[in-house]
Design an enzyme around this catalytic site. Structure first.
Site, PDB file in Angstrom:
ATOM      1  N   GLY A 192      -5.120  79.815  36.748  1.00  0.00           N
ATOM      2  CA  GLY A 192      -3.949  80.346  37.439  1.00  0.00           C
ATOM      3  C   GLY A 192      -4.075  81.843  37.605  1.00  0.00           C
TER       4      GLY A 192
ATOM      5  CG  HIS B  53       0.632  82.190  31.698  1.00  0.00           C
ATOM      6  ND1 HIS B  53       0.211  82.503  30.424  1.00  0.00           N
ATOM      7  CD2 HIS B  53      -0.098  82.975  32.536  1.00  0.00           C
ATOM      8  CE1 HIS B  53      -0.724  83.455  30.490  1.00  0.00           C
ATOM      9  NE2 HIS B  53      -0.921  83.745  31.762  1.00  0.00           N
ATOM     10  CD  GLU B  54      -0.652  82.381  36.294  1.00  0.00           C
ATOM     11  OE1 GLU B  54      -0.572  83.581  36.665  1.00  0.00           O
ATOM     12  OE2 GLU B  54      -1.558  81.978  35.536  1.00  0.00           O
TER      13      GLU B  54
ATOM     14  CG  HIS C  15       1.105  87.171  34.986  1.00  0.00           C
ATOM     15  ND1 HIS C  15       0.648  88.257  34.276  1.00  0.00           N
ATOM     16  CD2 HIS C  15       0.376  86.112  34.551  1.00  0.00           C
ATOM     17  CE1 HIS C  15      -0.302  87.877  33.445  1.00  0.00           C
ATOM     18  NE2 HIS C  15      -0.490  86.580  33.589  1.00  0.00           N
TER      19      HIS C  15
ATOM     20  CD  GLN D 103      -2.763  87.309  36.182  1.00  0.00           C
ATOM     21  OE1 GLN D 103      -2.435  86.285  36.754  1.00  0.00           O
ATOM     22  NE2 GLN D 103      -3.612  87.325  35.172  1.00  0.00           N
TER      23      GLN D 103
ATOM     24  CB  CYS E  29      -3.696  85.941  30.060  1.00  0.00           C
ATOM     25  SG  CYS E  29      -3.061  86.808  31.492  1.00  0.00           S
ATOM     26  CG  LEU E  30      -7.903  84.850  34.567  1.00  0.00           C
ATOM     27  CD1 LEU E  30      -7.938  84.581  36.071  1.00  0.00           C
ATOM     28  CD2 LEU E  30      -9.240  84.545  33.930  1.00  0.00           C
TER      29      LEU E  30
END
Length: 167
Positions: free
Chosen positions: A45, A133-134, A137, A50, A91-92
């Protein structure tokens, strides 16, 4: 095009994303670039925040073969029941670190697709966790915000040290 992914503790990750007013060719190009970036990272994701684009866009692919791409523009989540599940999240934007986060297990997602068409989808399990989660962000939050201050600060210091070494 592969985009640069912002990493914690970059303050731009705390920006709240603005709604997409109209889905354009530029929006679709950003979505394509986000998928390419997410697959390259690799991740499941990615929120526009991000990659330093502060619009409410999320891409996701929970499949093993990268053959189930999902797009959520202006996503909203409604809780369908109050059961929580605890899941290990990564997480990225926080590379190499993981933590247990408790999230609602059953939600309704409402969003626009890559063509600007509205849809809704009931989600449980990994999809429910991933969209929350996204969505965090897009609202300027990270999974590390759910961890203890001690663990969050340890992660911050390690990533700051890595950033200095690579600069």
């Amino acid at each position: 095009m592969i985009l640069d992914i912002l990493e914690f503790p970059d303050p731009r990750l705390r920006n709240v994303a603005k709604p997409v007013e109209a889905v354009t060719d530029e929006t679709r190009q950003l979505i394509d670039d986000m998928f390419e970036t997410m697959y390259d990272a690799p991740g499941i994701g990615l929120a526009a925040t991000q990659v330093n684009v502060h619009e409410r866009i999320v891409v996701m692919d929970l499949s093993d073969n990268h053959d189930e791409p999902r797009v959520f523009i202006n996503p909203e989540v409604e809780v369908l029941d109050g059961d929580y599940q605890e899941m290990q999240e990564g997480c990225l934007s926080v590379p190499g670190f993981y933590g247990e986060v408790s999230r609602i297990d059953h939600v309704m997602i409402r969003a626009l697709d890559r063509d600007g068409e509205p849809f809704e989808e009931e989600a449980t399990g990994l999809l429910a966790v991933c969209i929350q989660h996204e969505l965090d962000h897009l609202n300027g939050r990270l999974f590390v915000d759910y961890l203890s201050p001690l663990k969050r600060n340890r992660i911050r210091k390690k990533l700051e040290k890595l950033h200095k070494q690579s600069a």
